[in-house]
Motif scaffolding. Structure first.
Motif, short mmCIF file in Angstrom:
data_model
loop_
_atom_site.label_atom_id
_atom_site.label_comp_id
_atom_site.label_asym_id
_atom_site.label_seq_id
_atom_site.Cartn_x
_atom_site.Cartn_y
_atom_site.Cartn_z
N VAL A 1 -3.65 -7.68 1.87
CA VAL A 1 -3.29 -8.16 3.01
C VAL A 1 -3.47 -7.18 4.09
N VAL B 1 2.25 -5.31 7.88
CA VAL B 1 2.17 -5.60 6.57
C VAL B 1 2.07 -3.94 5.96
N GLN C 1 3.07 -2.38 -0.63
CA GLN C 1 3.37 -3.64 -1.26
C GLN C 1 2.34 -4.85 -1.09
N ARG C 2 1.68 -4.76 0.11
CA ARG C 2 0.67 -5.85 0.03
C ARG C 2 -0.83 -5.21 0.62
#
Length: 188
Positions: free
Chosen positions: A66, A58, A62-63
């Motif tokens: 998460v 991940v 961007q995330r």
């Protein structure tokens, strides 16, 4: 897995490395501030200048929520409330991760692993520095992350042989230390 792709933080040359699950890498970073910036960037808690970080596939940019869900972070300077007990501290972090069930069993497991069995009712401010470092490690391991980053080996001091292997079992482990590991090029 922890992946750094040309990760550039202030004070260090760009760094590329991969730490698969079950393996560990120890990086030698002499400057405490550069070491802190590097680990903060890996944990998504601080900025980096260029490059990227992936935790368990991940992308941190961007995330980030998460990615952080897969990661435990044990900084060199633990951020702990001295008025809270060990139990309250771990319960707070458990709730912060929005986890609901299983706290008692998980707490017992990480406290035993970190050498803090029988210390649940002790106020954090009354713990010695070594026990505070171990509590920080317990907090980082509480949600059973797939990857762990640590600033130094101090939380493991006095825990006996085999603890590092237990922590590393099935987990990617990245440790930045002042005087150990692969030297990381520092910039003036």
């Amino acid at each position: 897995m922890i992946e750094l792709r040309d990760l550039k933080v202030r004070g260090l040359a760009p760094l590329t490395l991969t730490v698969p699950a079950g393996e560990r890498r120890v990086l030698g970073v002499k400057s405490p501030s550069a070491r802190e910036r590097l680990l903060d960037a890996v944990a998504g808690a601080g900025p980096w200048l260029s490059g990227g970080v992936r935790i368990c596939g991940v992308d941190m940019a961007q995330r980030p929520l998460v990615a952080r869900g897969h990661l435990g972070y044990c900084p060199g300077r633990p951020c702990l409330d001295p008025a809270m007990t060990v139990r309250e501290t771990l319960a707070f972090w458990w709730r912060a991760r929005e986890m609901e069930k299983g706290l008692a069993a998980r707490m017992d497991k990480v406290l035993e692993l970190c050498g803090l069995t029988g210390r649940k009712a002790v106020r954090v401010g009354r713990l010695e520095a070594a026990d505070q470092a171990r509590l920080c490690l317990a907090r980082a391991l509480l949600h059973d992350p797939e990857a762990l980053v640590m600033d130094g080996l101090a939380p493991l001091n006095g825990l006996g042989g085999g603890v590092l292997e237990k922590i590393n079992q099935g987990r990617a482990l990245l440790i930045a230390a002042a005087d150990q590991g692969e030297p990381v090029e520092e910039e003036p």
